[in-house]
Motif scaffolding. Structure first.
Motif, PDB file in Angstrom:
ATOM      1  N   CYS A 247       1.090  -1.313   0.019  1.00 23.55           N
ATOM      2  CA  CYS A 247      -0.399   0.020  -0.034  1.00 23.55           C
ATOM      3  C   CYS A 247       0.853   1.674   0.011  1.00 23.55           C
ATOM      4  O   CYS A 247       0.130   2.519  -0.908  1.00 23.55           O
ATOM      5  CB  CYS A 247      -0.567  -0.155   1.449  1.00 23.55           C
ATOM      6  N   LYS A 248       1.803   1.427   0.849  1.00 26.88           N
ATOM      7  CA  LYS A 248       3.077   2.621   0.982  1.00 26.88           C
ATOM      8  C   LYS A 248       3.583   2.813  -0.320  1.00 26.88           C
ATOM      9  O   LYS A 248       3.328   3.720  -1.134  1.00 26.88           O
ATOM     10  CB  LYS A 248       3.619   1.700   2.115  1.00 26.88           C
ATOM     11  N   LEU A 249       4.024   1.984  -1.465  1.00 23.64           N
ATOM     12  CA  LEU A 249       4.926   1.926  -2.280  1.00 23.64           C
ATOM     13  C   LEU A 249       3.715   2.163  -4.119  1.00 23.64           C
ATOM     14  O   LEU A 249       4.289   2.448  -4.564  1.00 23.64           O
ATOM     15  CB  LEU A 249       5.012   0.903  -2.642  1.00 23.64           C
ATOM     16  N   LEU A 250       2.570   1.770  -3.494  1.00 23.79           N
ATOM     17  CA  LEU A 250       1.402   2.283  -4.496  1.00 23.79           C
ATOM     18  C   LEU A 250       0.795   3.118  -4.377  1.00 23.79           C
ATOM     19  O   LEU A 250       0.700   4.173  -5.391  1.00 23.79           O
ATOM     20  CB  LEU A 250       0.274   1.217  -4.018  1.00 23.79           C
ATOM     21  N   VAL A 251       1.519   3.991  -2.701  1.00 24.41           N
ATOM     22  CA  VAL A 251       0.831   5.477  -2.998  1.00 24.41           C
ATOM     23  C   VAL A 251       1.934   6.547  -3.051  1.00 24.41           C
ATOM     24  O   VAL A 251       2.201   7.143  -3.584  1.00 24.41           O
ATOM     25  CB  VAL A 251      -0.043   5.900  -1.654  1.00 24.41           C
ATOM     26  N   ARG A 275      -4.841 -11.919  -2.388  1.00 24.54           N
ATOM     27  CA  ARG A 275      -4.813 -11.140  -0.095  1.00 24.54           C
ATOM     28  C   ARG A 275      -4.909  -9.666  -0.468  1.00 24.54           C
ATOM     29  O   ARG A 275      -5.681  -9.170   0.661  1.00 24.54           O
ATOM     30  CB  ARG A 275      -3.265 -11.483  -0.319  1.00 24.54           C
ATOM     31  N   PHE A 276      -4.575  -8.980  -1.209  1.00 26.84           N
ATOM     32  CA  PHE A 276      -4.560  -7.324  -1.395  1.00 26.84           C
ATOM     33  C   PHE A 276      -6.253  -7.316  -1.394  1.00 26.84           C
ATOM     34  O   PHE A 276      -6.681  -5.798   0.133  1.00 26.84           O
ATOM     35  CB  PHE A 276      -4.064  -7.028  -2.683  1.00 26.84           C
ATOM     36  N   LEU A 277      -6.767  -7.772  -2.434  1.00 26.76           N
ATOM     37  CA  LEU A 277      -8.343  -7.583  -2.097  1.00 26.76           C
ATOM     38  C   LEU A 277      -8.938  -7.936  -0.258  1.00 26.76           C
ATOM     39  O   LEU A 277      -9.290  -7.127  -0.502  1.00 26.76           O
ATOM     40  CB  LEU A 277      -9.060  -8.984  -3.194  1.00 26.76           C
ATOM     41  N   GLU A 278      -8.544  -9.096  -0.235  1.00 31.46           N
ATOM     42  CA  GLU A 278      -9.197  -9.488   1.142  1.00 31.46           C
ATOM     43  C   GLU A 278      -9.007  -8.618   2.276  1.00 31.46           C
ATOM     44  O   GLU A 278      -9.645  -8.551   3.424  1.00 31.46           O
ATOM     45  CB  GLU A 278      -8.177 -11.072   1.278  1.00 31.46           C
ATOM     46  N   GLU A 279      -7.553  -7.657   2.634  1.00 29.71           N
ATOM     47  CA  GLU A 279      -6.106  -7.039   3.631  1.00 29.71           C
ATOM     48  C   GLU A 279      -8.072  -5.557   3.373  1.00 29.71           C
ATOM     49  O   GLU A 279      -8.246  -4.958   4.076  1.00 29.71           O
ATOM     50  CB  GLU A 279      -5.906  -6.763   2.949  1.00 29.71           C
ATOM     51  N   ILE A 280      -7.204  -5.500   1.478  1.00 29.36           N
ATOM     52  CA  ILE A 280      -7.578  -3.847   1.947  1.00 29.36           C
ATOM     53  C   ILE A 280      -9.515  -3.555   1.139  1.00 29.36           C
ATOM     54  O   ILE A 280      -9.391  -2.408   1.138  1.00 29.36           O
ATOM     55  CB  ILE A 280      -7.289  -3.522   0.640  1.00 29.36           C
ATOM     56  N   GLY A 281     -10.268  -4.580  -0.083  1.00 34.81           N
ATOM     57  CA  GLY A 281     -11.345  -4.252   0.214  1.00 34.81           C
ATOM     58  C   GLY A 281     -11.192  -3.777  -1.267  1.00 34.81           C
ATOM     59  O   GLY A 281     -12.205  -3.804  -1.813  1.00 34.81           O
ATOM     60  N   MET A 282     -10.320  -3.894  -2.167  1.00 37.87           N
ATOM     61  CA  MET A 282     -10.072  -3.135  -3.782  1.00 37.87           C
ATOM     62  C   MET A 282      -8.635  -3.544  -3.627  1.00 37.87           C
ATOM     63  O   MET A 282      -7.948  -4.777  -3.352  1.00 37.87           O
ATOM     64  CB  MET A 282     -10.350  -1.638  -3.838  1.00 37.87           C
ATOM     65  N   THR A 283      -8.256  -3.396  -5.434  1.00 37.42           N
ATOM     66  CA  THR A 283      -7.078  -4.458  -6.627  1.00 37.42           C
ATOM     67  C   THR A 283      -6.544  -3.276  -6.030  1.00 37.42           C
ATOM     68  O   THR A 283      -7.205  -2.245  -5.621  1.00 37.42           O
ATOM     69  CB  THR A 283      -8.055  -4.543  -7.357  1.00 37.42           C
ATOM     70  N   PRO A 284      -5.592  -4.203  -6.473  1.00 40.81           N
ATOM     71  CA  PRO A 284      -3.691  -3.096  -6.265  1.00 40.81           C
ATOM     72  C   PRO A 284      -3.911  -1.909  -7.218  1.00 40.81           C
ATOM     73  O   PRO A 284      -4.041  -0.424  -7.072  1.00 40.81           O
ATOM     74  CB  PRO A 284      -2.501  -3.727  -6.384  1.00 40.81           C
ATOM     75  N   SER A 285      -4.382  -1.984  -9.133  1.00 41.39           N
ATOM     76  CA  SER A 285      -5.005  -0.913  -9.549  1.00 41.39           C
ATOM     77  C   SER A 285      -5.488   0.691  -8.759  1.00 41.39           C
ATOM     78  O   SER A 285      -5.857   1.269  -8.540  1.00 41.39           O
ATOM     79  CB  SER A 285      -4.960  -1.361 -10.781  1.00 41.39           C
ATOM     80  N   ALA A 286      -7.048  -0.552  -8.156  1.00 38.32           N
ATOM     81  CA  ALA A 286      -7.934   0.383  -7.474  1.00 38.32           C
ATOM     82  C   ALA A 286      -7.788   0.921  -5.937  1.00 38.32           C
ATOM     83  O   ALA A 286      -8.020   2.467  -6.091  1.00 38.32           O
ATOM     84  CB  ALA A 286      -9.038  -0.760  -7.346  1.00 38.32           C
ATOM     85  N   TYR A 287      -6.738   0.985  -5.641  1.00 34.93           N
ATOM     86  CA  TYR A 287      -6.280   1.191  -4.402  1.00 34.93           C
ATOM     87  C   TYR A 287      -5.249   2.485  -4.712  1.00 34.93           C
ATOM     88  O   TYR A 287      -4.967   3.605  -4.340  1.00 34.93           O
ATOM     89  CB  TYR A 287      -5.816   0.762  -3.699  1.00 34.93           C
ATOM     90  N   GLY A 289      -5.771   3.956  -7.856  1.00 29.78           N
ATOM     91  CA  GLY A 289      -6.405   5.059  -8.226  1.00 29.78           C
ATOM     92  C   GLY A 289      -7.401   6.025  -7.186  1.00 29.78           C
ATOM     93  O   GLY A 289      -7.404   6.901  -7.432  1.00 29.78           O
ATOM     94  N   SER A 290      -7.387   5.533  -6.743  1.00 25.71           N
ATOM     95  CA  SER A 290      -8.450   6.521  -5.215  1.00 25.71           C
ATOM     96  C   SER A 290      -7.322   7.748  -4.718  1.00 25.71           C
ATOM     97  O   SER A 290      -8.173   7.837  -4.326  1.00 25.71           O
ATOM     98  CB  SER A 290      -8.747   5.318  -4.063  1.00 25.71           C
ATOM     99  N   TYR A 291      -5.690   7.186  -5.018  1.00 26.43           N
ATOM    100  CA  TYR A 291      -5.119   8.404  -4.592  1.00 26.43           C
ATOM    101  C   TYR A 291      -4.749   9.319  -5.842  1.00 26.43           C
ATOM    102  O   TYR A 291      -3.458  10.044  -5.156  1.00 26.43           O
ATOM    103  CB  TYR A 291      -3.767   7.433  -3.646  1.00 26.43           C
ATOM    104  N   GLY A 292      -5.236   8.787  -6.664  1.00 20.92           N
ATOM    105  CA  GLY A 292      -4.993   9.693  -8.048  1.00 20.92           C
ATOM    106  C   GLY A 292      -4.000   9.587  -8.558  1.00 20.92           C
ATOM    107  O   GLY A 292      -3.132  10.446  -9.105  1.00 20.92           O
ATOM    108  N   LYS A 293      -2.899   8.395  -8.349  1.00 22.64           N
ATOM    109  CA  LYS A 293      -2.087   8.081  -8.789  1.00 22.64           C
ATOM    110  C   LYS A 293      -2.212   7.310 -10.146  1.00 22.64           C
ATOM    111  O   LYS A 293      -3.091   6.564 -10.466  1.00 22.64           O
ATOM    112  CB  LYS A 293      -0.866   6.758  -7.699  1.00 22.64           C
TER     113      LYS A 293
END
Length: 293
Positions: A247-251, A275-287, A289-293
């Protein structure tokens, strides 16, 4: 969380300044104060910067800047920040500590101080503040830095008032009701060795057999021991810390997700995504994108 966990940490001996009973301290991460430990004093604690996971008793929850907690007497605790191998966080933590018997004496002398007793009872399970209550407590902890010992006494009473008056939707306990700290063994050395091993190998191979051997236990016994001491399975903690790192690296970076997956210790893309979807509730790409990256 399991309903019958027990755990312990390394005893920290806290020595306030001369002629005081309240200790105010700030420290960075990593440092010798940031470890799985406990002490007789209750502790008001503020995280100024970074994200990661907080371990309190048998509780494990994420933290971010501005988190304020009250940790009860002899409840083991630790905050694990997600940082790079050579990264150092200056003055990450603020803590204010006082022996609960001092406050209990105040309650006996002044019936008006009765709400303090309720806060002390709750603190045995760790109290997490949220919303406006957390913001007010954080401001008190920060301002206490430059206060006299007398003013710090007022600060502590004000902090206790914030915890006592926090609305139901601005506080929660962290530790299960049945948790009983066991401070009579050397479990802290094994827990701290395990956490250091995980952090050092977060992007590489992490083996239950390897860490069990390092702490002189067989794998099955280590697995039971770790779950009893922390309230979470070893593999679950590794997974959560790896996803937190992703999550940190994605943002904070523009690295491709495939590289982030590998840097977070996942060799298999489908396993990482699941595992990412289970833990965060969305895919890595969606996560991302939610931060405008």
């Amino acid at each position: 969380m399991a309903s019958s966990m027990s755990g312990n940490g390394q005893l920290e001996v806290i020595v306030p300044d001369y002629n005081t009973s309240i200790r105010w301290v700030e420290h960075g991460y990593p440092c010798n104060l940031a470890k799985w430990h406990y002490h007789p004093e209750i502790e008001f604690h503020l995280i100024r910067r970074s994200t990661g996971f907080m371990m309190v008793g048998d509780g494990l929850i994420p933290f971010e800047p501005g988190q304020v907690t009250l940790i009860g007497s002899n409840v083991p605790h630790h905050w694990i920040s997600d940082i790079g191998a050579d990264e150092v966080l200056e003055k990450r933590d603020v803590a204010c500590q006082i022996r609960p018997n001092k406050l209990a004496s105040l309650v006996r002398l002044f019936p008006e101080a009765a709400p303090i007793h309720n806060v002390l009872e709750r603190s045995r399970h760790g109290i997490l503040l949220m919303g406006g209550s957390a913001a007010r407590a954080a401001e008190l902890l920060e301002s206490s830095r430059d206060h006299s010992s007398y003013q710090r006494l007022i600060d502590v009473l004000s902090l206790l008032q914030v915890f006592a008056l926090a609305p139901d939707d601005e506080w929660e306990t962290i530790v299960t009701p049945s948790f009983t700290p066991d401070t009579g063994s050397d479990v802290s050395e094994r827990i701290n060795a395990t956490l250091a091993y995980i952090n050092a190998n977060l992007g590489g191979d992490i083996s239950l057999d390897d860490i069990a051997n390092r702490v002189a236990m067989n794998p099955a016994a280590f697995s039971r021991f770790f779950h009893q001491a922390t309230g979470i399975n070893f593999s679950e903690l590794v997974s959560r810390l790896r996803i937190s790192h992703a999550c940190k690296l994605l943002v904070t970076t523009n690295l491709p997700i495939s590289r982030i997956r590998i840097d977070s210790g996942y060799r298999n893309a489908s396993n990482f995504n699941r595992r990412f979807l289970e833990e965060i509730g969305m895919t890595p790409s969606a996560y991302r994108g939610s931060y405008g990256k």
